[in-house]
Design an enzyme around this catalytic site. Structure first.
Site, PDB file in Angstrom:
ATOM      1  N   ASP A   8     -46.780 -28.481 -88.804  1.00  4.56           N
ATOM      2  CA  ASP A   8     -46.131 -28.982 -90.015  1.00  4.56           C
ATOM      3  C   ASP A   8     -44.853 -29.704 -89.570  1.00  4.56           C
ATOM      4  OD1 ASP A   8     -44.263 -27.013 -89.452  1.00  4.56           O
ATOM      5  OD2 ASP A   8     -44.363 -26.050 -91.424  1.00  4.56           O
ATOM      6  N   CYS A  65     -45.380 -24.403 -86.261  1.00  2.00           N
ATOM      7  CA  CYS A  65     -44.639 -24.617 -87.498  1.00  2.00           C
ATOM      8  C   CYS A  65     -43.206 -24.182 -87.181  1.00  2.00           C
ATOM      9  CB  CYS A  65     -45.261 -23.876 -88.682  1.00  2.00           C
ATOM     10  SG  CYS A  65     -45.319 -22.078 -88.557  1.00  2.00           S
ATOM     11  N   THR A  67     -41.729 -21.270 -87.343  1.00  2.00           N
ATOM     12  CA  THR A  67     -41.743 -20.027 -86.566  1.00  2.00           C
ATOM     13  C   THR A  67     -43.024 -19.836 -85.766  1.00  2.00           C
ATOM     14  OG1 THR A  67     -42.754 -18.881 -88.421  1.00  2.00           O
ATOM     15  CG2 THR A  67     -40.333 -18.819 -88.286  1.00  2.00           C
ATOM     16  N   HIS A  98     -56.103 -11.171 -71.862  1.00  4.91           N
ATOM     17  CA  HIS A  98     -56.610  -9.985 -72.555  1.00  4.91           C
ATOM     18  C   HIS A  98     -57.238 -10.296 -73.913  1.00  4.91           C
ATOM     19  CE1 HIS A  98     -54.079  -6.773 -70.203  1.00  4.91           C
ATOM     20  NE2 HIS A  98     -54.755  -7.586 -69.416  1.00  4.91           N
ATOM     21  N   HIS A 133     -61.791  -5.961 -72.074  1.00  2.00           N
ATOM     22  CA  HIS A 133     -61.126  -6.832 -73.048  1.00  2.00           C
ATOM     23  C   HIS A 133     -62.162  -7.526 -73.932  1.00  2.00           C
ATOM     24  CE1 HIS A 133     -57.542  -5.866 -70.928  1.00  2.00           C
ATOM     25  NE2 HIS A 133     -58.024  -6.347 -69.799  1.00  2.00           N
TER      26      HIS A 133
HETATM   27  C1  RB5 Z   1     -41.377 -24.592 -93.381  1.00  8.52           C
HETATM   28  O1  RB5 Z   1     -40.068 -24.699 -93.859  1.00  8.52           O
HETATM   29  C2  RB5 Z   1     -41.569 -23.244 -92.712  1.00  8.52           C
HETATM   30  O2  RB5 Z   1     -41.702 -22.255 -93.658  1.00  8.52           O
HETATM   31  C3  RB5 Z   1     -42.785 -23.282 -91.805  1.00  8.52           C
HETATM   32  O3  RB5 Z   1     -42.605 -24.269 -90.836  1.00  8.52           O
HETATM   33  C4  RB5 Z   1     -43.120 -22.024 -91.045  1.00  8.52           C
HETATM   34  O4  RB5 Z   1     -42.010 -21.534 -90.355  1.00  8.52           O
HETATM   35  C5  RB5 Z   1     -43.842 -20.984 -91.779  1.00  8.52           C
HETATM   36  O5  RB5 Z   1     -44.259 -19.948 -91.226  1.00  8.52           O
END
Ligand code: RB5
Length: 146
Positions: A8, A65, A67, A98, A133
């Site tokens: 994203d 994304c 995180t 694994h 595994h």
């Molecule tokens: C977008 O702002 C953010 O929520 C997305 O990139 C991600 O971190 C979601 O898990």
């Protein structure tokens, strides 16, 4: 090896950076988007890359994304996908050795660019160890069928 990438807006810059890195190492990269910093919804890109893996269009996926969490959750909803979100090299290696993860996820707002390169290298250079595994992975995949 054909690698699919997706992100994203939160992972866009890291995706572009890693795409260039992989291309410079002669990997063939299919970019499933997003293609700009404009705000988009991460499930759309996690799903696209996951379908690329299960259809055989790509061998593995690398997704980002903000995180790495949301896009990996989305990818893991597709049957046959084992997406692992990691932010250091040891887990990246174990994700392959694994868990035989077929998608690697990272957070563009979590890991720096040089660390991301090391994570990708650790994942790509690791080998699945099979044996016990494989039995555990079979159990995971059975959960999808029940
Ligand atoms: C977008 O702002 C953010 O929520 C997305 O990139 C991600 O971190 C979601 O898990």
């Amino acid at each position: 090896m054909k690698i699919g990438m997706g992100s994203d807006h939160g992972g866009y810059e890291l995706k572009e950076f890693i795409k260039e890195y992989l291309t410079s190492k002669q990997y063939e990269v299919i970019d499933y988007g997003t293609y700009s910093l404009e705000s988009v919804d991460y499930p759309d890109y996690g799903e696209k890359v996951a379908h690329g893996v299960v259809s055989g269009e790509i061998e593995i996926g690398i997704i980002m994304c903000g995180t790495g969490i949301g896009i990996s959750i989305a990818a893991n909803k597709v049957k046959g996908i084992r997406a692992a979100v990691v932010s250091e090299e040891f887990s990246a290696r174990m994700a392959k050795a694994h868990n035989n993860a077929n998608i690697l996820a990272m957070g563009g707002r979590v890991v720096g660019k040089d660390l991301a390169k090391s994570i990708v290298d650790a994942y790509l250079n690791a080998e699945f160890e099979g044996d016990r595994h494989q039995r555990r992975i079979d159990k995971i995949m059975n959960i999808e069928n029940n």
